[in-house]
Design a protein around this motif. Structure first.
Motif, PDB file in Angstrom:
ATOM      1  N   ASP A  26       0.811  -1.212   0.000  1.00 53.93           N
ATOM      2  CA  ASP A  26       0.000   0.000   0.000  1.00 53.93           C
ATOM      3  C   ASP A  26       0.847   1.267   0.000  1.00 53.93           C
ATOM      4  O   ASP A  26       0.524   2.250  -0.667  1.00 53.93           O
ATOM      5  CB  ASP A  26      -0.942   0.018   1.220  1.00 53.93           C
ATOM      6  N   GLN A  27       1.975   1.214   0.745  1.00 50.04           N
ATOM      7  CA  GLN A  27       2.761   2.423   0.943  1.00 50.04           C
ATOM      8  C   GLN A  27       4.086   2.446   0.187  1.00 50.04           C
ATOM      9  O   GLN A  27       4.709   3.499   0.061  1.00 50.04           O
ATOM     10  CB  GLN A  27       3.044   2.618   2.447  1.00 50.04           C
ATOM     11  N   ASP A  66      12.614  -0.852   0.924  1.00 49.32           N
ATOM     12  CA  ASP A  66      11.886  -0.028  -0.038  1.00 49.32           C
ATOM     13  C   ASP A  66      12.711   0.098  -1.322  1.00 49.32           C
ATOM     14  O   ASP A  66      13.895   0.445  -1.271  1.00 49.32           O
ATOM     15  CB  ASP A  66      11.631   1.347   0.572  1.00 49.32           C
ATOM     16  N   ARG A 115      -1.468   0.869  -9.003  1.00 49.02           N
ATOM     17  CA  ARG A 115      -0.667   1.249  -7.842  1.00 49.02           C
ATOM     18  C   ARG A 115       0.828   1.231  -8.196  1.00 49.02           C
ATOM     19  O   ARG A 115       1.581   2.099  -7.797  1.00 49.02           O
ATOM     20  CB  ARG A 115      -0.969   0.294  -6.690  1.00 49.02           C
TER      21      ARG A 115
END
Length: 595
Positions: free
Chosen positions: A406-407, A422, A452
């Motif tokens: 999601d992030q 990340d 996304r």
């Protein structure tokens, strides 16, 4: 590998980079030591083999008859002066007793002769303190030709104790909140993160010592040519140090820079221009050819009994024409162990092959570069920081597994194996380098995730317009290709390569189909159908596939409509590739820094 002037992402050479912007430093990028230990490496780098006839029989470095470069310079009335922070004796320091035996002057930074146990000397000054003494001597000494040698100790384990306190602070906070598995992969030592931080700090200290020296000599009214290199590399990213029995590429990859002060640039402009030109050709070279550079600087030629130029005087450092086939040659159980520098391998079965995969990848890249081929070698599963750093220094392509969260885009092969790395953090490592980043997206299983993904990619591109992504779309989306059309077009609009993952079971399906159909057995209707659908969609620039499936793709009338990318390809098959449409190739890799 840990120098920012060579594009390491941490600022370990901040002052040296600043000096290089204002002064013409000559930087060589592809220099290898010929051993991972000090004594054999320096023996090879600072001596000349007495007979080229010996070269036909491969031996370890110390088994050749040699002349120290010091003795040759003595014949030319050039004095050698050694200033060393190493020990005077001991098996690790044979350079002092052998190579510099006949030096005019030898000074050591400590009072006691402790051999390999010199680390217990508590009164030993730091490198920069002893370096000041040498630079003062150079400034005062205005007569004659001299060969000054400074042998530094900083950079040796445990790194931290060999540098002053003000350099013991971490370079930055990049590793601060990152877990060890995300940095080093599945296997690591408990103190490895601390050693990595300390090593980078040591590189900063060494770099500042170089800058101090360059500033001291830059404006002198006598010509001075400065050369810096290391006797071997180090591998804190793998925890192996410089253990030759566990050889890995960075143990032999050394920095090499040359600086002509202003007076030397004027008096030796032809030499300066010639060496500068060679550095820009980016040829591979080893320290075994450094004597030729030293002799070239002092304008000395060596002749054999027939008055023909000796090999050391014919070789020119940096032109790549005298590159040996092997290095790090070691005695191993009635034979020799070697690290190979060639591709395809020039290898004799009587030797033990100690070549690691990183060096093999480097050899492959060098082979295709020399041929003028645009084919790129890629590292597989570059899912840890250490793996990315190491291959970023060698290759221009990294394959990375990601999971859309999601992030953030999580660098991981599966959710069960996540190390919370990340992608945006990982790609900071490539700095300004324009790599191709092959993204194997593991959960691109619905259109929402595809959108996304594009949002994350767009955000990354806004921050770095030079970023180059190769997006691999999974096999199963072909069943709902129309649903993904808009999303894939958005990906293409960002100038990213879009590739379809050919089904892994293509070979077995084609073989089964060919049994029941009376057709050319080298042609597969199933493959033809897939490629036609992909071509008609106009969504994909590339296809990617397991190499075992290539024989069932090559006969398709659509194969030339795409760029081709493959993995699981044996080393021997890579050199046989003739189709110019091949773009990216992932050879078999090792499990070093593996996640």
């Amino acid at each position: 590998l840990h120098w920012s002037i060579y594009d390491y992402f941490r600022h370990t050479n901040k002052n040296l980079e600043r000096f290089a912007k204002e002064n013409p430093i000559i930087l060589f990028e592809n220099i290898f030591s010929t051993h991972t230990h000090t004594s054999p490496s320096l023996l090879d780098a600072l001596t000349i083999k007495s007979s080229q006839k010996e070269n036909n029989e491969l031996k370890i470095i110390s088994d050749y008859h040699r002349y120290p470069i010091v003795d040759v310079l003595n014949q030319g009335s050039i004095n050698t002066k050694l200033y060393s922070t190493q020990a005077k004796s001991g098996s690790w320091n044979l350079a002092s007793g052998l190579i510099f035996k006949n030096a005019k002057e030898k000074k050591y930074s400590f009072k006691h002769n402790l051999g390999n146990a010199n680390y217990i000397d508590k009164d030993k000054p730091f490198d920069h303190e002893f370096l000041k003494e040498l630079t003062n001597i150079i400034k005062k000494d205005s007569k004659g030709n001299n060969f000054y040698v400074f042998h530094s100790y900083a950079g040796h384990g445990n790194y931290k104790k060999n540098i002053p306190k003000k350099y013991r602070e971490y370079i930055d906070d990049f590793y601060l909140n990152k877990n060890k598995k995300s940095i080093f992969g599945r296997k690591f030592k408990n103190n490895q993160k601390e050693f990595l931080e300390n090593y980078d700090s040591a590189m900063n200290y060494i770099s500042d010592n170089i800058v101090y020296t360059l500033n001291e000599i830059s404006n002198l009214d006598k010509p001075i040519i400065f050369i810096y290199t290391s006797d071997h590399g180090e591998s804190p990213l793998t925890g192996r140090g410089h253990d030759s029995s566990r050889f890995i590429w960075e143990m032999a990859a050394v920095p090499f820079l040359i600086y002509f002060n202003e007076q030397a640039q004027i008096e030796y402009s032809d030499l300066f221009n010639e060496i500068s030109l060679r550095s820009k050709q980016n040829r591979r070279e080893t320290l075994s050819n450094m004597p030729s550079l030293i002799l070239e600087v002092f304008d000395i030629n060596i002749f054999n009994n027939n008055q023909e130029l000796d090999n050391v005087s014919k070789c020119r450092f940096g032109d790549g024409k005298c590159l040996p086939d092997y290095h790090t040659i070691r005695n191993q159980l009635n034979t020799l162990g070697v690290v190979n520098l060639t591709y395809p391998k020039n290898f004799k079965k009587k030797y033990v092959d100690n070549t690691d995969r990183a060096t093999t990848f480097s050899n492959m890249k060098n082979f295709f570069s020399n041929k003028g081929n645009d084919l790129e070698i890629c590292s597989h599963r570059t899912n840890s920081i250490a793996r990315f750093i190491r291959f970023n220094a060698i290759l221009n392509c990294m394959e990375i597994d990601i999971i859309i969260e999601d992030q953030f885009l999580d660098v991981s092969h599966s959710k069960n194996e996540t190390v919370y790395l990340d992608l945006e953090e990982l790609i900071k490592i490539q700095k300004n380098k324009k790599n191709i980043l092959w993204l194997d997206v593991k959960n691109l299983n619905n259109v929402q995730n595809c959108k996304r993904l594009n949002k994350f990619l767009k955000d990354i591109k806004i921050k770095n317009n030079q970023i180059v992504f190769f997006i691999e779309f999974p096999t199963y989306i072909i069943e709902n290709l129309s649903d993904y059309k808009e999303c894939i077009e958005t990906t293409k609009s960002m100038n990213f390569m879009t590739s379809y993952y050919i089904p892994n079971d293509l070979k077995s399906i084609c073989k089964e189909n060919n049994k029941s159909e009376v057709i050319d057995t080298n042609r597969c209707q199933y493959a033809e159908k897939i490629l036609k659908q992909l071509y008609d969609s106009r969504l994909f620039t590339d296809i990617s596939f397991d190499y075992k499936n290539y024989e069932y793709l090559i006969k398709s009338e659509y194969i030339d409509k795409f760029y081709l990318n493959t993995w699981h390809i044996p080393d021997d098959n890579i050199v046989e590739i003739s189709n110019e449409n091949f773009r990216l190739i992932i050879p078999f890799n090792d499990d070093v820094n593996y996640n």
